[in-house]
Design a protein around this motif. Structure first.
Motif, short mmCIF file in Angstrom:
data_model
loop_
_atom_site.label_atom_id
_atom_site.label_comp_id
_atom_site.label_asym_id
_atom_site.label_seq_id
_atom_site.Cartn_x
_atom_site.Cartn_y
_atom_site.Cartn_z
N UNK A 1 0.86 -1.19 0.00
CA UNK A 1 0.00 0.00 0.00
C UNK A 1 0.89 1.23 0.00
N UNK A 2 0.56 2.24 -0.83
CA UNK A 2 1.37 3.43 -0.91
C UNK A 2 0.94 4.39 0.18
N UNK A 30 7.40 7.83 11.94
CA UNK A 30 8.62 8.00 12.73
C UNK A 30 9.60 8.91 12.01
N UNK A 31 9.72 8.68 10.71
CA UNK A 31 10.60 9.50 9.89
C UNK A 31 10.12 9.46 8.45
N UNK A 33 11.89 9.64 4.46
CA UNK A 33 13.17 9.57 3.76
C UNK A 33 12.95 9.88 2.28
N UNK A 48 17.20 11.61 5.51
CA UNK A 48 16.21 11.12 6.46
C UNK A 48 15.87 12.26 7.39
N UNK A 92 8.28 5.98 7.26
CA UNK A 92 8.48 4.92 8.24
C UNK A 92 7.37 5.03 9.27
N UNK A 96 7.92 0.45 12.09
CA UNK A 96 9.26 0.61 11.53
C UNK A 96 9.40 0.08 10.12
N UNK A 97 8.29 0.03 9.39
CA UNK A 97 8.33 -0.37 7.99
C UNK A 97 8.35 0.87 7.10
N UNK A 98 9.09 0.78 6.01
CA UNK A 98 9.15 1.87 5.04
C UNK A 98 8.16 1.60 3.91
N UNK A 100 6.95 3.27 0.20
CA UNK A 100 7.40 4.20 -0.82
C UNK A 100 6.23 4.79 -1.60
N UNK A 101 6.41 6.02 -2.02
CA UNK A 101 5.47 6.65 -2.93
C UNK A 101 5.79 6.28 -4.36
N UNK B 31 18.25 -6.12 9.10
CA UNK B 31 17.05 -6.01 8.30
C UNK B 31 17.37 -6.14 6.82
N UNK B 35 11.68 -5.80 -2.79
CA UNK B 35 10.67 -4.96 -3.40
C UNK B 35 10.56 -5.32 -4.87
N UNK B 43 7.34 1.28 -5.66
CA UNK B 43 7.97 0.11 -5.08
C UNK B 43 7.01 -0.54 -4.09
N UNK B 45 6.57 -3.77 -1.35
CA UNK B 45 7.36 -4.71 -0.58
C UNK B 45 6.80 -6.11 -0.70
N UNK B 59 3.57 -6.33 1.28
CA UNK B 59 2.28 -6.01 0.66
C UNK B 59 1.87 -6.97 -0.45
N UNK B 96 18.49 -1.08 10.90
CA UNK B 96 17.36 -0.88 11.82
C UNK B 96 16.03 -0.70 11.13
N UNK B 97 15.67 -1.57 10.21
CA UNK B 97 14.39 -1.45 9.52
C UNK B 97 14.24 -0.08 8.89
N UNK B 98 13.04 0.49 9.01
CA UNK B 98 12.77 1.78 8.43
C UNK B 98 13.29 2.95 9.25
N UNK B 99 13.86 2.67 10.41
CA UNK B 99 14.40 3.73 11.25
C UNK B 99 15.72 4.26 10.71
N UNK B 101 18.43 4.49 7.03
CA UNK B 101 18.38 4.44 5.56
C UNK B 101 18.57 3.03 5.03
#
Lengths: 110, 113
Positions: A1-2, A30-31, A33, A48, A92, A96-98, A100-101, B31, B35, B43, B45, B59, B96-99, B101
């Motif tokens: 999901x975006x 959380x952040x 990037x 970030x 994020x 803690x998962x990233x 992307x757009x 981690x 993708x 992208x 996952x 996803x 560290x996962x998405x925390x 880069x």
């Protein structure tokens, strides 16, 4: 999901001009990037910015984050032809998962 | 040099023929993630791993398998590839996962006919 959505989808400018790309997202983060991708290659991390930060700089790059509007912008100043690439924001979340757009395709004409 | 290495770079195969795309990182990252990138979809996952022997669905996990027997390796397995799995695949890792880069590999362009 975006989660993040970039705007515009494509941008064409002349060398020396500034390029601004925007990213909007839906849930708390959380952040956030920013990444760059040259055609068909792997993404490269640019900046970030954490949820408690409002602005970060790296060379010709400036990133802002407005958590109240759930949006971020990436500014590239004095653009060069070598900046031609696709730029992605990634958020994020609490897990803690990233995510992307869809990216902004930037073309800088010499 | 710190890097994420994917192989092969290009792969053309036929429907149903099992294949594995390898991914290795030399940064001791816990981690790792896979993708796929498709035009207009960004992208997405497929699977990720927080550490050795720990993997989770992303996803779009259908049709894919992964394993994490060692910290440095995270292969992507397509047991019975189909044409809708034609895509550009990226492996990435981070401490560290998405925390932190993500470091990306250079991609594997897969075509399933």
């Amino acid at each position: 999901s975006q989660q993040g959505e970039e705007d515009p989808q494509a941008l064409s400018i002349q060398e020396g001009e500034n390029a601004t790309m925007n990213c909007s997202y839906k849930t708390s983060i959380n952040n956030l990037q920013w990444y760059r991708q040259n055609s068909g290659r792997g993404l490269v991390h640019l900046i970030l910015i954490r949820s408690n930060e409002r602005e970060k700089h790296s060379g010709r790059l400036r990133v802002t984050l407005d958590t109240s509007k759930k949006s971020s912008s990436l500014l590239i100043t004095a653009s060069r032809a070598a900046d031609t690439a696709s730029y992605f924001c990634a958020t994020c979340n609490a897990g803690n998962m990233l995510t992307f757009g869809g990216g902004t395709r930037l073309m800088v004409k010499p | 040099e710190a890097q994420v290495t994917q192989n092969p770079r290009y792969l053309i195969t036929v429907t149903g023929k099992k294949l594995t795309v390898t991914c290795s990182q030399n940064m001791n990252h816990e981690y790792m993630s896979w993708y796929r990138q498709d035009p207009g979809l960004g992208l997405r996952q497929i699977y990720y791993s927080m550490n050795v022997e720990v993997t989770d669905k992303g996803d779009v996990p259908e049709g894919y398998k992964v394993s994490r027997k060692e910290k440095r390796n995270f292969p992507l397995i397509l047991e019975s590839p189909s044409p809708n799995q034609t895509s550009l695949y990226f492996c990435a890792s981070s401490p560290g996962g998405g925390l932190r880069p993500l470091h990306f590999g250079n991609g594997t362009r897969l075509t399933v006919t």
